[in-house]
Write a protein that holds these residues in place. Structure first.
Motif, PDB file in Angstrom:
ATOM      1  N   HIS A   1       2.408   2.164  -6.903  1.00 46.60           N
ATOM      2  CA  HIS A   1       3.863   2.205  -6.950  1.00 46.60           C
ATOM      3  C   HIS A   1       4.324   3.238  -7.984  1.00 46.60           C
ATOM      4  O   HIS A   1       3.692   3.418  -9.025  1.00 46.60           O
ATOM      5  N   ARG A   2       5.455   3.872  -7.692  1.00 41.96           N
ATOM      6  CA  ARG A   2       5.955   4.931  -8.572  1.00 41.96           C
ATOM      7  C   ARG A   2       6.117   4.464 -10.014  1.00 41.96           C
ATOM      8  O   ARG A   2       5.856   5.227 -10.962  1.00 41.96           O
TER       9      ARG A   2
ATOM     10  N   GLU B   1       8.341  11.580  -2.975  1.00 41.59           N
ATOM     11  CA  GLU B   1       9.109  10.470  -3.574  1.00 41.59           C
ATOM     12  C   GLU B   1       8.776  10.301  -5.055  1.00 41.59           C
ATOM     13  O   GLU B   1       9.673  10.196  -5.900  1.00 41.59           O
TER      14      GLU B   1
ATOM     15  N   ASP C   1      -1.700  12.164  -2.493  1.00 38.43           N
ATOM     16  CA  ASP C   1      -1.930  11.434  -1.246  1.00 38.43           C
ATOM     17  C   ASP C   1      -2.738  12.367  -0.365  1.00 38.43           C
ATOM     18  O   ASP C   1      -2.895  13.562  -0.680  1.00 38.43           O
TER      19      ASP C   1
ATOM     20  N   MET D   1      -1.036   7.700  -3.835  1.00 39.08           N
ATOM     21  CA  MET D   1       0.298   7.158  -3.576  1.00 39.08           C
ATOM     22  C   MET D   1       0.344   6.227  -2.368  1.00 39.08           C
ATOM     23  O   MET D   1       1.380   5.601  -2.124  1.00 39.08           O
ATOM     24  N   LYS D   2      -0.750   6.136  -1.623  1.00 41.81           N
ATOM     25  CA  LYS D   2      -0.793   5.113  -0.561  1.00 41.81           C
ATOM     26  C   LYS D   2      -0.852   3.708  -1.165  1.00 41.81           C
ATOM     27  O   LYS D   2      -0.444   2.737  -0.528  1.00 41.81           O
TER      28      LYS D   2
ATOM     29  N   THR E   1       5.089  10.580   0.456  1.00 39.89           N
ATOM     30  CA  THR E   1       4.848   9.705  -0.706  1.00 39.89           C
ATOM     31  C   THR E   1       4.795  10.507  -2.003  1.00 39.89           C
ATOM     32  O   THR E   1       5.202  10.022  -3.064  1.00 39.89           O
TER      33      THR E   1
END
Ligand code: FEO
Length: 408
Positions: A294-295, A325, A261, A290-291, A322
């Protein structure tokens, strides 16, 4: 409510959940299915149930075939709520005194999760046990930690049907029920995503299970695999088993995933420069800001990559939220055989790349060099070390290019 015949006397009676988009942290972009199966024999048997809100759908499908009260017994292959939270309602409808067959751990988990299950008539079974349905039978195989302690397979030898609970499944809500009705490009990605997000940490257990099943000769008898999610494997069940045999190895490929990010586009500039150099070295590159990603999609890309480069700006002396996470999610999945690198731009303190480097090393990623930091916006003088890092990653990856199936 339509039912689907799998074979004579075996029906899919599950439910489609087209709206679900979050499955304990996994983004289910195409919804999911909760598969349940009805076997009509002297003993009418229901294999697994559905998530509680979908019980009316399950009962409506069963009613198209037989009065639900005529069901004689239920087999619970897996105690997770998406397959079991409907069990108390189902038992109330069919008769609460009827037997529920599960593993010992299954009984324990079901009773612990749902007080309404505590008075049910559990019959515990283990590997090697059989249950006669009349003309047909079920043989049980405990599959602990694939992916819960209670998990088990039920196999009908007379029909060659393996009821495999979560294994070989995928989150995909479609009105099409069989592998030959869905394109490989669709099911291949969804099956890979499911494995990457749910089963990766249990790859060693799955490897041993597949070897044991192969050496027992069971796999040669399997003609159809009926999982608890997604499509039924009837045209070539060996294909998904073969993919699992490959996936358990987590063999690295010449692919790199750039997970990052950026606060003011300086870390992004580093990521783009890394990407360009890696591509120039014949590496398949996936950029994942990561903006916007999705993970669960990120780890799907990571699963069949050989390298993961994680970039983070520094905020309040720490990693960007982000990025932190997705790192936590990656840590839990315990990927093997990955090359790692950390990078990031900073203004004045610049702790994030070092933290990322330490975390990736802690996940047993093989780090190709110390973390790369650039203060403020990378200018021309910052580019050579960025390109050097990309070349070091490329040199550490397998030489063979990734094929057109993107490593599937
Ligand atoms: Fe589909 Fe582990 O539940």
């Amino acid at each position: 409510m339509e039912t689907v015949k799998v074979l004579d006397n075996v029906y899919w009676v599950g439910a489609l959940d087209c709206d679900i988009r979050d499955f304990h942290g996994y983004r289910t972009s195409d919804g999911s299915t909760y598969n349940a199966y009805l076997i009509i024999d002297e003993k009418i048997t229901l294999i697994d149930t559905v998530k509680a809100p979908f019980v009316p759908e399950l009962l409506a499908r069963i009613s198209e075939i037989v009065d639900p009260k005529k069901i004689d017994q239920v087999v619970s292959n897996h105690a997770e709520f998406d397959h079991s939270s409907g069990l108390p309602q189902v038992m109330a409808q069919i008769g609460a005194d009827k037997p529920v067959y599960s593993s010992k751990m299954g009984e324990k988990a079901l009773k612990a999760q749902m007080p309404d299950c505590r008075a049910l008539n559990f019959k515990t079974v283990g590997s090697g046990d059989s249950l006669s349905l009349g003309r047909l039978s079920l043989k049980f195989l405990e599959t602990r930690m694939v992916h819960w302690p209670d998990s088990m397979f039920s196999f009908c030898p007379e029909l060659g049907i393996l009821f495999s609970q979560d294994a070989f499944g995928m989150h995909l809500a479609t009105s099409r029920r069989f592998d030959d009705e869905v394109g490989r490009n669709v099911w291949g990605y969804e099956a890979l995503k499911y494995y990457a997000n749910i089963l990766t940490p249990y790859s060693g257990v799955i490897d041993k299970l597949l070897q044991a099943v192969a050496s027992s000769g069971l796999m040669n008898q399997v003609k159809i695999i009926c999982p608890d999610h997604g499509i039924i494997w009837r045209s070539n069940p060996g294909e998904i088993v073969g993919l699992y045999q490959k996936w358990v190895k987590q063999t690295p490929t010449r692919k790199a995933v750039l997970v990052y990010d950026s606060m003011w586009k300086s870390t992004e500039k580093m990521a783009l420069e890394l990407s360009g150099t890696l591509s120039g070295q014949g590496v398949l590159v996936k950029l994942m800001n990561m903006k916007y990603n999705h993970r669960s999609d990120v780890v799907t890309e990571i699963f069949n990559a050989g390298a993961v480069l994680v970039g983070s700006p520094t905020i309040n002396n720490d990693v960007y939220p982000t990025v932190a996470e997705v790192m936590a999610y990656m840590r839990g999945l315990k990927f093997m055989n990955k090359i790692g690198a950390a990078f990031g731009s900073y203004g004045w303190s610049g702790e994030a790349p070092k933290i990322v480097q330490t975390q990736l090393a802690g996940m047993k990623y093989q780090m190709v060099s110390p973390e790369l930091r650039v203060q403020w916006l990378p200018d021309e003088s910052a580019l050579p070390p960025i390109r050097d890092l990309a070349r070091a990653v490329a040199d550490a990856l397998p030489r063979e290019p990734v094929g057109a199936d993107f490593g599937l």
